[in-house]
Motif scaffolding. Structure first.
Motif, PDB file in Angstrom:
ATOM      1  N   PHE A  11      41.052  37.597  42.746  1.00 15.61           N
ATOM      2  CA  PHE A  11      42.192  38.531  42.697  1.00 15.61           C
ATOM      3  C   PHE A  11      42.411  39.271  44.032  1.00 15.61           C
ATOM      4  O   PHE A  11      43.402  39.046  44.743  1.00 15.61           O
ATOM      5  CB  PHE A  11      41.953  39.503  41.530  1.00 15.61           C
ATOM      6  N   ILE A  12      41.464  40.121  44.402  1.00 14.93           N
ATOM      7  CA  ILE A  12      41.721  40.963  45.580  1.00 14.93           C
ATOM      8  C   ILE A  12      41.562  40.155  46.862  1.00 14.93           C
ATOM      9  O   ILE A  12      42.338  40.314  47.819  1.00 14.93           O
ATOM     10  CB  ILE A  12      40.785  42.199  45.594  1.00 14.93           C
ATOM     11  N   GLY A  13      40.579  39.244  46.880  1.00 13.46           N
ATOM     12  CA  GLY A  13      40.361  38.423  48.081  1.00 13.46           C
ATOM     13  C   GLY A  13      41.606  37.627  48.452  1.00 13.46           C
ATOM     14  O   GLY A  13      41.969  37.537  49.628  1.00 13.46           O
ATOM     15  N   ILE A  32      35.489  31.433  52.147  1.00 11.51           N
ATOM     16  CA  ILE A  32      34.492  30.687  51.369  1.00 11.51           C
ATOM     17  C   ILE A  32      34.535  31.244  49.948  1.00 11.51           C
ATOM     18  O   ILE A  32      34.550  32.457  49.748  1.00 11.51           O
ATOM     19  CB  ILE A  32      33.062  30.773  51.972  1.00 11.51           C
ATOM     20  N   ASP A  33      34.601  30.311  48.990  1.00 10.31           N
ATOM     21  CA  ASP A  33      34.655  30.735  47.583  1.00 10.31           C
ATOM     22  C   ASP A  33      33.997  29.643  46.744  1.00 10.31           C
ATOM     23  O   ASP A  33      34.214  28.455  46.964  1.00 10.31           O
ATOM     24  CB  ASP A  33      36.113  30.933  47.145  1.00 10.31           C
ATOM     25  N   ALA A  34      33.183  30.067  45.786  1.00  8.31           N
ATOM     26  CA  ALA A  34      32.467  29.118  44.931  1.00  8.31           C
ATOM     27  C   ALA A  34      33.370  28.538  43.843  1.00  8.31           C
ATOM     28  O   ALA A  34      32.966  27.625  43.132  1.00  8.31           O
ATOM     29  CB  ALA A  34      31.262  29.800  44.299  1.00  8.31           C
ATOM     30  N   GLU A  84      30.573  38.511  41.128  1.00 13.16           N
ATOM     31  CA  GLU A  84      30.873  38.528  39.700  1.00 13.16           C
ATOM     32  C   GLU A  84      31.409  39.927  39.457  1.00 13.16           C
ATOM     33  O   GLU A  84      30.751  40.919  39.807  1.00 13.16           O
ATOM     34  CB  GLU A  84      29.596  38.267  38.894  1.00 13.16           C
ATOM     35  N   SER A  85      32.588  40.017  38.850  1.00 17.42           N
ATOM     36  CA  SER A  85      33.285  41.305  38.879  1.00 17.42           C
ATOM     37  C   SER A  85      33.579  41.929  37.512  1.00 17.42           C
ATOM     38  O   SER A  85      34.111  43.040  37.457  1.00 17.42           O
ATOM     39  CB  SER A  85      34.608  41.145  39.633  1.00 17.42           C
ATOM     40  N   HIS A  86      33.238  41.238  36.414  1.00 13.34           N
ATOM     41  CA  HIS A  86      33.682  41.770  35.120  1.00 13.34           C
ATOM     42  C   HIS A  86      32.538  42.436  34.348  1.00 13.34           C
ATOM     43  O   HIS A  86      31.551  41.789  33.988  1.00 13.34           O
ATOM     44  CB  HIS A  86      34.318  40.664  34.290  1.00 13.34           C
ATOM     45  N   PRO A 152      25.141  46.533  34.185  1.00  4.57           N
ATOM     46  CA  PRO A 152      24.489  45.600  35.123  1.00  4.57           C
ATOM     47  C   PRO A 152      25.407  45.271  36.316  1.00  4.57           C
ATOM     48  O   PRO A 152      24.932  45.124  37.438  1.00  4.57           O
ATOM     49  CB  PRO A 152      24.221  44.371  34.258  1.00  4.57           C
ATOM     50  N   TYR A 153      26.720  45.171  36.059  1.00  2.00           N
ATOM     51  CA  TYR A 153      27.645  44.921  37.172  1.00  2.00           C
ATOM     52  C   TYR A 153      27.560  46.034  38.225  1.00  2.00           C
ATOM     53  O   TYR A 153      27.346  45.778  39.415  1.00  2.00           O
ATOM     54  CB  TYR A 153      29.099  44.808  36.659  1.00  2.00           C
ATOM     55  N   SER A 154      27.706  47.284  37.775  1.00  3.92           N
ATOM     56  CA  SER A 154      27.735  48.368  38.771  1.00  3.92           C
ATOM     57  C   SER A 154      26.369  48.530  39.435  1.00  3.92           C
ATOM     58  O   SER A 154      26.282  48.860  40.619  1.00  3.92           O
ATOM     59  CB  SER A 154      28.231  49.675  38.163  1.00  3.92           C
ATOM     60  N   SER A 156      24.380  46.084  40.125  1.00  2.00           N
ATOM     61  CA  SER A 156      24.268  45.026  41.152  1.00  2.00           C
ATOM     62  C   SER A 156      25.089  45.387  42.390  1.00  2.00           C
ATOM     63  O   SER A 156      24.669  45.139  43.521  1.00  2.00           O
ATOM     64  CB  SER A 156      24.699  43.664  40.583  1.00  2.00           C
ATOM     65  N   LYS A 157      26.248  45.995  42.183  1.00  3.98           N
ATOM     66  CA  LYS A 157      27.073  46.397  43.338  1.00  3.98           C
ATOM     67  C   LYS A 157      26.393  47.530  44.112  1.00  3.98           C
ATOM     68  O   LYS A 157      26.415  47.558  45.346  1.00  3.98           O
ATOM     69  CB  LYS A 157      28.470  46.846  42.871  1.00  3.98           C
ATOM     70  N   ALA A 158      25.773  48.459  43.377  1.00  2.00           N
ATOM     71  CA  ALA A 158      25.081  49.574  44.046  1.00  2.00           C
ATOM     72  C   ALA A 158      23.877  49.048  44.829  1.00  2.00           C
ATOM     73  O   ALA A 158      23.615  49.500  45.956  1.00  2.00           O
ATOM     74  CB  ALA A 158      24.638  50.600  43.007  1.00  2.00           C
TER      75      ALA A 158
HETATM   76  P1  NAD Z   1      37.466  38.319  40.961  1.00  2.00           P
HETATM   77  O1  NAD Z   1      36.458  38.108  39.887  1.00  2.00           O
HETATM   78  O2  NAD Z   1      38.912  38.197  40.654  1.00  2.00           O
HETATM   79  O3  NAD Z   1      37.157  37.305  42.171  1.00  2.00           O
HETATM   80  C1  NAD Z   1      35.888  37.040  42.623  1.00  2.00           C
HETATM   81  C2  NAD Z   1      35.933  35.793  43.489  1.00  2.00           C
HETATM   82  O4  NAD Z   1      34.620  35.564  44.010  1.00  2.00           O
HETATM   83  C3  NAD Z   1      36.334  34.521  42.727  1.00  2.00           C
HETATM   84  O5  NAD Z   1      37.253  33.777  43.484  1.00  2.00           O
HETATM   85  C4  NAD Z   1      35.025  33.756  42.592  1.00  2.00           C
HETATM   86  O6  NAD Z   1      35.187  32.338  42.554  1.00  2.00           O
HETATM   87  C5  NAD Z   1      34.295  34.199  43.846  1.00  2.00           C
HETATM   88  N1  NAD Z   1      32.844  34.072  43.737  1.00  2.00           N
HETATM   89  C6  NAD Z   1      32.051  34.449  42.694  1.00  2.00           C
HETATM   90  N2  NAD Z   1      30.767  34.142  42.977  1.00  2.00           N
HETATM   91  C7  NAD Z   1      30.757  33.587  44.223  1.00  2.00           C
HETATM   92  C8  NAD Z   1      29.732  33.086  45.062  1.00  2.00           C
HETATM   93  N3  NAD Z   1      28.463  33.080  44.680  1.00  2.00           N
HETATM   94  N4  NAD Z   1      30.071  32.611  46.278  1.00  2.00           N
HETATM   95  C9  NAD Z   1      31.369  32.600  46.670  1.00  2.00           C
HETATM   96  N5  NAD Z   1      32.379  33.036  45.915  1.00  2.00           N
HETATM   97  C10 NAD Z   1      32.074  33.534  44.701  1.00  2.00           C
HETATM   98  O7  NAD Z   1      37.123  39.732  41.572  1.00  2.00           O
HETATM   99  P2  NAD Z   1      38.076  40.838  42.227  1.00  2.00           P
HETATM  100  O8  NAD Z   1      38.587  41.721  41.167  1.00  2.00           O
HETATM  101  O9  NAD Z   1      39.017  40.183  43.165  1.00  2.00           O
HETATM  102  O10 NAD Z   1      36.997  41.691  43.057  1.00  2.00           O
HETATM  103  C11 NAD Z   1      36.712  41.354  44.411  1.00  2.00           C
HETATM  104  C12 NAD Z   1      35.700  42.348  44.948  1.00  2.00           C
HETATM  105  O11 NAD Z   1      36.232  43.667  44.886  1.00  2.00           O
HETATM  106  C13 NAD Z   1      34.389  42.383  44.162  1.00  2.00           C
HETATM  107  O12 NAD Z   1      33.343  42.524  45.061  1.00  2.00           O
HETATM  108  C14 NAD Z   1      34.525  43.622  43.286  1.00  2.00           C
HETATM  109  O13 NAD Z   1      33.251  44.163  42.999  1.00  2.00           O
HETATM  110  C15 NAD Z   1      35.351  44.517  44.170  1.00  2.00           C
HETATM  111  N6  NAD Z   1      36.197  45.518  43.506  1.00  2.00           N
HETATM  112  C16 NAD Z   1      37.083  45.129  42.535  1.00  2.00           C
HETATM  113  C17 NAD Z   1      37.953  46.070  41.964  1.00  2.00           C
HETATM  114  C18 NAD Z   1      38.956  45.685  40.908  1.00  2.00           C
HETATM  115  O14 NAD Z   1      39.616  46.567  40.356  1.00  2.00           O
HETATM  116  N7  NAD Z   1      39.153  44.398  40.596  1.00  2.00           N
HETATM  117  C19 NAD Z   1      37.890  47.403  42.402  1.00  2.00           C
HETATM  118  C20 NAD Z   1      36.952  47.769  43.377  1.00  2.00           C
HETATM  119  C21 NAD Z   1      36.136  46.802  43.933  1.00  2.00           C
END
Ligand code: NAD
Ligand code: DAU
Length: 339
Positions: A11-13, A32-34, A84-86, A152-154, A156-158
């Motif tokens: 999404f954000i990337g 780079i994206d998995a 992993e973001s969810h 666990p998500y937060s 891991s981010k912390a």
């Molecule tokens: P998302 O889940 O939409 O996208 C994550 C992307 O990372 C996917 O394209 C996935 O294929 C890729 N990915 C996952 N594991 C991988 C790996 N091992 N190697 C390479 N690529 C991998 O997430 P998002 O919502 O776009 O969030 C992006 C970042 O922003 C995350 O780090 C998240 O913690 C952070 N963030 C998100 C929000 C939000 O509201 N969505 C807010 C603040 C921060």
């Protein structure tokens, strides 16, 4: 300038890739994206037509692949979105969150140390601060707020944030961290609140609101997050954390009702379901630092951003319909049936 964007098919990337290609047409962007369940190459279709953009499929936790990529490409800046973001998935299965979010970050920073970069930027989240009470609207997260995670998500981010700061102090790696509030906008994966509610409403399916819908999130249009990161990687001070948020707090139920209103659908679709375990009550960012140091301000008001977002989902039905027709159905069934 050559920038590595990790997680750029998410999404954000992906929004950041498009933002940077337009804002800095002379930059080379490598992604780079998995391509996990959350990554989608069709999201990058237009970017792939641009000669300044290159896509590599692979995991940030794959040390050999990452090191080879760094050796070949000689990046100036790395922006790490891959994660992993969810939150709900992290409650079901924490392990992959630790592998990608913590160990993946370590691999990237090791590569930065070995091959040299001008800046490593870690895209973090306001969730590292835990939550705020609902009855204290005077409280906000600042960069000094202690880390105090819930899921666990937060956690891991912390952990990744702490590691980033350790690499700065111990090895002198030139890092920055941003901690943003909830984003919304195009290409938001349908498991998250706003796109899930749009998709369900359009399909006349029940809208599952956790608990009483009172939890508060601080919504920011995704392009404003991108502009903030662009400023930080160019002008932010090394070793610093920047909070990103636009003072747009809303209770979930009000967001859901607004989505229904925009779509002309009935509030009778709303269904209250069992709450998320450990559900954070309120997030609220104090963005004073990024505003006063870098002059950043959000450009999109929620009323406009939500209209644009709803319209985007109406105009791009094939993008999300394809996602929700596949493996996502099993996920939805597991998370929401009998809830
Ligand atoms: P998302 O889940 O939409 O996208 C994550 C992307 O990372 C996917 O394209 C996935 O294929 C890729 N990915 C996952 N594991 C991988 C790996 N091992 N190697 C390479 N690529 C991998 O997430 P998002 O919502 O776009 O969030 C992006 C970042 O922003 C995350 O780090 C998240 O913690 C952070 N963030 C998100 C929000 C939000 O509201 N969505 C807010 C603040 C921060
Ligand atoms: O604050 C930043 C964080 O925002 C990011 O770090 C995360 O990656 C991102 O997923 C997001 O986390 P949330 O848990 O806040 O987002 P989500 O869209 O999952 O949920 C938003 C709110 O809506 C939350 O209070 C839970 C609620 N919710 C969510 C879903 C999916 C529901 O009531 N029903 C739902 O079906």
């Amino acid at each position: 300038m050559k920038i590595l964007v990790t997680g750029g098919a998410g999404f954000i990337g992906s929004n950041f890739v498009y933002y940077m290609l337009e804002k800095h047409p002379d930059y080379d962007i490598v992604c780079i994206d998995a391509l996990t369940y959350a990554g989608n190459l069709s999201t990058l279709k237009t970017a792939l037509e641009n000669p300044k953009f290159k896509f590599v499929k692979g995991s940030i936790a794959d040390r050999e692949l990452v090191f080879e990529l760094f050796e070949n490409e000689k990046f100036d800046i790395v922006v790490n979105f891959a994660a992993e973001s969810h939150v709900d998935r992290s409650i079901e299965n924490p392990e992959i969150f630790l592998k990608t979010n913590i160990l993946g970050t370590q691999v990237l920073m090791d590569a930065c140390r070995k091959y040299g970069i001008q800046r490593y930027h870690q895209v973090s989240t306001d969730e590292v601060y835990g939550d705020l009470p609902l009855d204290r609207p005077d409280l906000f997260f600042t960069e000094e707020t202690p880390i105090h995670t819930s899921s666990p998500y937060s956690a891991s981010k912390a952990s990744a944030d702490l590691l980033v700061m350790a690499y700065h102090r111990t090895f002198g790696l030139p890092v920055t961290i941003s901690r943003c509030s909830n984003n919304y906008g195009p290409y938001h994966f349908p498991e998250k609140l706003i796109p899930l509610m749009i998709a369900n409403a359009l399909n006349d399916k029940p809208l599952p609101v956790y608990g009483k819908g009172e939890n508060v999130r601080d919504w920011l249009y995704v392009e404003d997050h991108c502009s903030a990161i662009d400023l930080i990687i160019h002008n932010g001070r090394v070793g610093e954390v920047y909070n990103i948020g636009g003072h747009n707090e809303m209770a979930n139920i009000d967001v859901v009702k607004l989505v229904l209103k925009e779509l002309g659908k009935s509030e009778e679709l709303i269904t209250y379901v069992t709450d998320r375990a450990g559900h954070d009550r309120r997030y609220a960012i104090d963005p004073t630092k990024i505003h006063s140091e870098l002059g950043w301000l959000p450009a999109t008001k929620f009323a406009d951003g939500i209209k644009k977002t709803v319209q985007w989902y109406l105009d791009n039905k094939s993008w999300w319909e394809e996602i929700i027709s596949g493996e996502y159905q099993n996920y939805y069934e597991k998370m929401y049936s009998n809830r």
